[in-house]
Design a protein around this motif. Structure first.
Motif, PDB file in Angstrom:
ATOM      1  N   ALA A  22     -10.083   6.940 -17.871  1.00 42.95           N
ATOM      2  CA  ALA A  22      -9.727   7.297 -19.150  1.00 42.95           C
ATOM      3  C   ALA A  22      -8.921   8.493 -19.156  1.00 42.95           C
ATOM      4  O   ALA A  22      -8.027   8.748 -20.213  1.00 42.95           O
ATOM      5  N   GLN A  23      -8.916   9.489 -18.216  1.00 39.53           N
ATOM      6  CA  GLN A  23      -8.192  10.645 -18.059  1.00 39.53           C
ATOM      7  C   GLN A  23      -6.463  10.586 -17.857  1.00 39.53           C
ATOM      8  O   GLN A  23      -5.720  11.298 -17.825  1.00 39.53           O
ATOM      9  N   VAL A  24      -6.449   9.363 -17.015  1.00 40.63           N
ATOM     10  CA  VAL A  24      -5.015   9.070 -16.384  1.00 40.63           C
ATOM     11  C   VAL A  24      -4.750   7.486 -16.635  1.00 40.63           C
ATOM     12  O   VAL A  24      -5.120   6.589 -16.196  1.00 40.63           O
ATOM     13  N   ASP A  25      -3.744   7.531 -17.780  1.00 39.83           N
ATOM     14  CA  ASP A  25      -3.432   5.987 -18.305  1.00 39.83           C
ATOM     15  C   ASP A  25      -2.349   5.538 -17.352  1.00 39.83           C
ATOM     16  O   ASP A  25      -2.064   4.251 -17.320  1.00 39.83           O
ATOM     17  N   ASP A  26      -1.174   6.428 -16.920  1.00 34.86           N
ATOM     18  CA  ASP A  26      -0.054   5.984 -16.232  1.00 34.86           C
ATOM     19  C   ASP A  26       0.240   6.832 -15.163  1.00 34.86           C
ATOM     20  O   ASP A  26       1.040   7.514 -15.139  1.00 34.86           O
ATOM     21  N   PRO A  27      -0.542   6.666 -14.091  1.00 37.05           N
ATOM     22  CA  PRO A  27      -0.164   7.526 -12.840  1.00 37.05           C
ATOM     23  C   PRO A  27       1.238   7.592 -12.233  1.00 37.05           C
ATOM     24  O   PRO A  27       1.633   6.484 -12.162  1.00 37.05           O
ATOM     25  N   GLU A  28       1.591   8.710 -12.197  1.00 36.55           N
ATOM     26  CA  GLU A  28       3.086   8.979 -11.819  1.00 36.55           C
ATOM     27  C   GLU A  28       2.947  10.070 -10.677  1.00 36.55           C
ATOM     28  O   GLU A  28       2.308  11.044 -10.784  1.00 36.55           O
ATOM     29  N   CYS A  29       3.897   9.858  -9.514  1.00 39.77           N
ATOM     30  CA  CYS A  29       4.093  10.906  -8.642  1.00 39.77           C
ATOM     31  C   CYS A  29       5.659  11.158  -8.558  1.00 39.77           C
ATOM     32  O   CYS A  29       6.437  10.229  -8.458  1.00 39.77           O
ATOM     33  N   ILE A  30       6.087  12.431  -8.823  1.00 35.67           N
ATOM     34  CA  ILE A  30       7.204  13.013  -8.781  1.00 35.67           C
ATOM     35  C   ILE A  30       7.750  13.419  -7.425  1.00 35.67           C
ATOM     36  O   ILE A  30       7.111  14.198  -6.960  1.00 35.67           O
ATOM     37  N   ALA A  31       8.708  12.967  -6.818  1.00 36.90           N
ATOM     38  CA  ALA A  31       9.595  13.382  -5.620  1.00 36.90           C
ATOM     39  C   ALA A  31      10.579  14.104  -6.008  1.00 36.90           C
ATOM     40  O   ALA A  31      11.481  13.495  -6.433  1.00 36.90           O
ATOM     41  N   PRO A  32      10.555  15.310  -5.804  1.00 38.32           N
ATOM     42  CA  PRO A  32      11.337  16.367  -6.419  1.00 38.32           C
ATOM     43  C   PRO A  32      12.883  16.168  -5.424  1.00 38.32           C
ATOM     44  O   PRO A  32      13.358  17.532  -4.820  1.00 38.32           O
ATOM     45  N   ALA A  33      13.327  14.982  -4.971  1.00 42.28           N
ATOM     46  CA  ALA A  33      14.549  15.031  -4.134  1.00 42.28           C
ATOM     47  C   ALA A  33      15.189  13.479  -4.491  1.00 42.28           C
ATOM     48  O   ALA A  33      14.475  12.914  -5.098  1.00 42.28           O
ATOM     49  N   GLU A  34      16.151  13.291  -3.589  1.00 40.21           N
ATOM     50  CA  GLU A  34      16.708  11.980  -3.745  1.00 40.21           C
ATOM     51  C   GLU A  34      15.640  11.085  -2.748  1.00 40.21           C
ATOM     52  O   GLU A  34      14.907  11.375  -2.048  1.00 40.21           O
ATOM     53  N   PRO A  35      15.729   9.598  -2.946  1.00 46.30           N
ATOM     54  CA  PRO A  35      14.819   8.679  -2.134  1.00 46.30           C
ATOM     55  C   PRO A  35      15.122   8.947  -0.597  1.00 46.30           C
ATOM     56  O   PRO A  35      16.240   9.304  -0.011  1.00 46.30           O
ATOM     57  N   GLY A  36      14.086   8.726   0.044  1.00 43.54           N
ATOM     58  CA  GLY A  36      14.160   8.646   1.651  1.00 43.54           C
ATOM     59  C   GLY A  36      13.845  10.107   2.260  1.00 43.54           C
ATOM     60  O   GLY A  36      13.752   9.897   3.520  1.00 43.54           O
ATOM     61  N   GLY A  37      13.619  10.951   1.700  1.00 40.54           N
ATOM     62  CA  GLY A  37      13.243  12.188   2.460  1.00 40.54           C
ATOM     63  C   GLY A  37      11.833  12.506   2.623  1.00 40.54           C
ATOM     64  O   GLY A  37      10.856  11.752   2.065  1.00 40.54           O
ATOM     65  N   GLY A  38      11.230  13.567   2.883  1.00 40.65           N
ATOM     66  CA  GLY A  38       9.897  13.909   3.108  1.00 40.65           C
ATOM     67  C   GLY A  38       9.110  13.945   1.709  1.00 40.65           C
ATOM     68  O   GLY A  38       7.729  13.630   1.581  1.00 40.65           O
ATOM     69  N   PHE A  39       9.845  14.336   0.477  1.00 37.62           N
ATOM     70  CA  PHE A  39       8.916  14.281  -0.772  1.00 37.62           C
ATOM     71  C   PHE A  39       8.743  12.727  -1.372  1.00 37.62           C
ATOM     72  O   PHE A  39       7.730  12.154  -1.648  1.00 37.62           O
ATOM     73  N   ASP A  40       9.668  11.945  -0.927  1.00 34.21           N
ATOM     74  CA  ASP A  40       9.398  10.523  -0.996  1.00 34.21           C
ATOM     75  C   ASP A  40       8.257  10.038  -0.252  1.00 34.21           C
ATOM     76  O   ASP A  40       7.459   9.295  -0.627  1.00 34.21           O
ATOM     77  N   LEU A  41       8.390  10.313   0.890  1.00 35.14           N
ATOM     78  CA  LEU A  41       7.269   9.892   1.841  1.00 35.14           C
ATOM     79  C   LEU A  41       5.657  10.599   1.397  1.00 35.14           C
ATOM     80  O   LEU A  41       4.721   9.649   1.392  1.00 35.14           O
ATOM     81  N   THR A  42       5.740  11.664   0.723  1.00 36.82           N
ATOM     82  CA  THR A  42       4.479  12.377   0.245  1.00 36.82           C
ATOM     83  C   THR A  42       3.893  11.565  -0.853  1.00 36.82           C
ATOM     84  O   THR A  42       2.838  11.099  -0.890  1.00 36.82           O
ATOM     85  N   CYS A  43       5.186  10.908  -1.729  1.00 42.71           N
ATOM     86  CA  CYS A  43       4.620   9.979  -2.845  1.00 42.71           C
ATOM     87  C   CYS A  43       4.243   8.832  -2.589  1.00 42.71           C
ATOM     88  O   CYS A  43       3.375   8.227  -3.075  1.00 42.71           O
ATOM     89  N   ARG A  44       4.808   8.305  -1.367  1.00 43.45           N
ATOM     90  CA  ARG A  44       4.435   6.864  -0.981  1.00 43.45           C
ATOM     91  C   ARG A  44       3.014   6.854  -0.387  1.00 43.45           C
ATOM     92  O   ARG A  44       2.280   5.989  -0.620  1.00 43.45           O
ATOM     93  N   ILE A  45       2.633   7.884   0.115  1.00 49.10           N
ATOM     94  CA  ILE A  45       1.367   7.950   0.854  1.00 49.10           C
ATOM     95  C   ILE A  45       0.321   7.813  -0.544  1.00 49.10           C
ATOM     96  O   ILE A  45      -0.862   7.383  -0.513  1.00 49.10           O
ATOM     97  N   ALA A  46       0.676   8.604  -1.542  1.00 49.43           N
ATOM     98  CA  ALA A  46      -0.146   8.623  -2.684  1.00 49.43           C
ATOM     99  C   ALA A  46      -0.253   7.304  -3.422  1.00 49.43           C
ATOM    100  O   ALA A  46      -1.254   6.820  -3.769  1.00 49.43           O
ATOM    101  N   GLN A  47       1.022   6.717  -3.524  1.00 47.56           N
ATOM    102  CA  GLN A  47       1.073   5.478  -4.215  1.00 47.56           C
ATOM    103  C   GLN A  47       0.192   4.341  -3.396  1.00 47.56           C
ATOM    104  O   GLN A  47      -0.450   3.487  -4.260  1.00 47.56           O
ATOM    105  N   THR A  48       0.405   4.287  -2.263  1.00 49.75           N
ATOM    106  CA  THR A  48      -0.398   3.281  -1.198  1.00 49.75           C
ATOM    107  C   THR A  48      -1.930   3.754  -1.251  1.00 49.75           C
ATOM    108  O   THR A  48      -2.797   2.794  -1.338  1.00 49.75           O
ATOM    109  N   GLY A  49      -1.828   4.925  -0.646  1.00 48.81           N
ATOM    110  CA  GLY A  49      -3.404   5.440  -0.477  1.00 48.81           C
ATOM    111  C   GLY A  49      -4.122   5.564  -1.541  1.00 48.81           C
ATOM    112  O   GLY A  49      -5.519   5.477  -1.445  1.00 48.81           O
TER     113      GLY A  49
END
Length: 321
Positions: A22-49
Motif C-alpha cells: 500500500a505504501q508503494v503504488d508505482d515503483p520507479e528507479c531513477i538512473a541519473p544518466a543516459e542509458p547504458g552506464g553504471g546507474f542504468d546497471l544499478t536500476c536494472r538490478i533493482a528492476q529485476t531483483g
C-alpha cells in the motif's frame, strides 16, 4: 567510522513475508544518466531483483545531468516526499556530495536506502614490475611520494585518485605529493601500465577478471575489508598487510528526505527480502557486482558517516578550500 565497519555491518533485520504494498503504488528507479552506464546497471538490478517483491514492475527512468546532480537536486526540491521513487547512486556520487559538487544540498538532505552490490579497489602493477609486494611499494611511497608514477581512469579528486591518496595517507605521506596521471578510462590506464608510462594502476577488482589469465599484470593488494572469493582469494588485502586502506565501489539507492517512514521501510524490507533470493543474486552477478547487502536506517547512518570521512580526506588533500 571506517569502510571496514561499513561493509561488515549487519543488514537491517526485517521479516521476509513481503513488504506493505500500500505504501508503494508505482515503483520507479531513477538512473541519473543516459542509458547504458553504471546507474542504468544499478536500476536494472533493482528492476529485476525486486520483481517478486512488488505487485507492479519497477519502471526505470533516465535523468541525466551533472553526473547525478540534476536528480539529487530534484529530490531535494519537488520530489522530496515521493514514496514510489528510488534513485541510483555510486561511490562517485558520495564523493561528489562530499566535495560539494551537487550544490547546496548534502548527505543530510536525502535518505540512503539500500545497496545493489559492490566492487573493490585494487593496486595493480605489470607482471615484471620491480614491485613484487605492497610493502615494497609503500616503502617507496613513504620515502618519496612523488617518486612513483601512478595512473587511473579518473581525474584528481576522483574515486581512483582517492585510492592512491588513501595509500599515501596510511604511511604518513602527503596525498598532494602523489605523481598522478589521469586517463579517460580504465582501458587507457591499463594500456599505459603495460606500455611503461605509469608504474602503478589504481583499478578495480572486477575489471581484472578478464586480464588475470593473460599473466601481464599482478595485483599487489585488494582494497576490500577481507579476502574475496575465488578467483581473487589468492590476493591479500591492504588491511591484512598492515595498511588501513580500503575502497568499496558501492552501488545503491536513496530516497527523498521527506518520504514517510512507512514507505521507506517498505522499500528497505523489499531489498532485505530480495537479497535472500536467487533472482537478485543472479542479476547482481550478471552485472559484474559482488555481494554487499545493506538496507534501512543503519545503512543510511553509515553512508552519511562515510561521506563525512570522505569530506575530511578531500579537505586534507586540498580538494576543498
Amino acid at each position: 567510522m571506517t569502510l571496514t565497519r561499513f561493509v561488515a555491518a549487519a543488514v537491517l533485520a526485517v521479516g521476509l513475508a513481503g513488504p506493505a504494498f500500500a505504501q508503494v503504488d508505482d515503483p520507479e528507479c531513477i538512473a541519473p544518466a543516459e542509458p547504458g552506464g553504471g546507474f542504468d546497471l544499478t536500476c536494472r538490478i533493482a528492476q529485476t531483483g525486486l520483481a517478486p517483491q512488488f505487485d507492479k514492475p519497477i519502471q526505470v527512468t533516465f535523468m541525466p545531468g551533472g553526473i547525478g546532480a540534476v536528480a539529487f537536486n530534484l529530490f531535494n526540491t519537488t520530489r522530496t516526499d515521493d514514496p514510489n521513487a528510488i534513485v541510483a547512486f555510486s561511490s562517485g556520487s558520495l564523493l561528489n556530495i562530499a566535495t560539494g559538487k551537487y550544490g547546496q544540498f548534502d548527505e543530510n538532505d536525502v535518505r540512503f536506502l539500500a545497496t545493489a552490490g559492490a566492487d573493490f579497489g585494487a593496486v595493480i602493477v605489470k607482471a615484471d614490475s620491480e614491485y613484487e609486494t605492497l610493502d615494497q611499494l609503500m616503502a617507496d611511497f613513504q620515502e618519496d611520494p612523488g617518486g612513483v608514477v601512478v595512473g587511473a581512469g579518473g581525474s584528481v579528486g576522483s574515486q581512483d585518485w582517492m585510492k592512491g591518496a588513501l595509500l599515501l595517507k596510511s604511511v604518513g605521506a602527503d596525498p598532494r605529493a602523489m605523481r598522478y596521471v589521469a586517463f579517460d578510462g580504465g582501458g587507457e590506464a591499463i594500456a599505459a601500465l603495460l606500455g611503461g608510462s605509469i608504474e602503478v594502476y589504481m583499478g578495480d577488482v572486477g575489471e581484472m577478471s578478464s586480464h588475470l589469465d593473460a599473466g601481464t599484470m599482478r595485483i599487489l593488494a585488494v582494497l576490500a575489508p577481507e579476502r574475496l572469493d575465488a578467483p581473487f582469494d589468492a590476493f591479500p588485502t591492504a588491511i591484512e598487510l598492515g595498511y588501513d586502506v580500503e575502497w568499496t565501489i558501492m552501488r545503491g539507492f536513496y530516497m527523498g528526505n521527506d518520504v514517510s517512514d512507512e514507505a521507506y521501510q517498505t522499500w528497505a524490507d523489499a531489498f532485505a527480502a530480495a537479497y535472500e533470493t536467487e533472482e537478485f543474486q543472479q542479476i547482481r552477478e550478471e552485472k559484474g557486482l559482488m555481494p554487499l547487502d545493506l538496507a534501512g536506517e543503519e545503512m543510511d547512518a553509515q553512508v552519511k558517516a562515510l561521506i563525512a570521512e570522505l569530506r575530511d580526506i578531500a579537505t586534507e588533500a586540498g580538494l576543498i578550500q
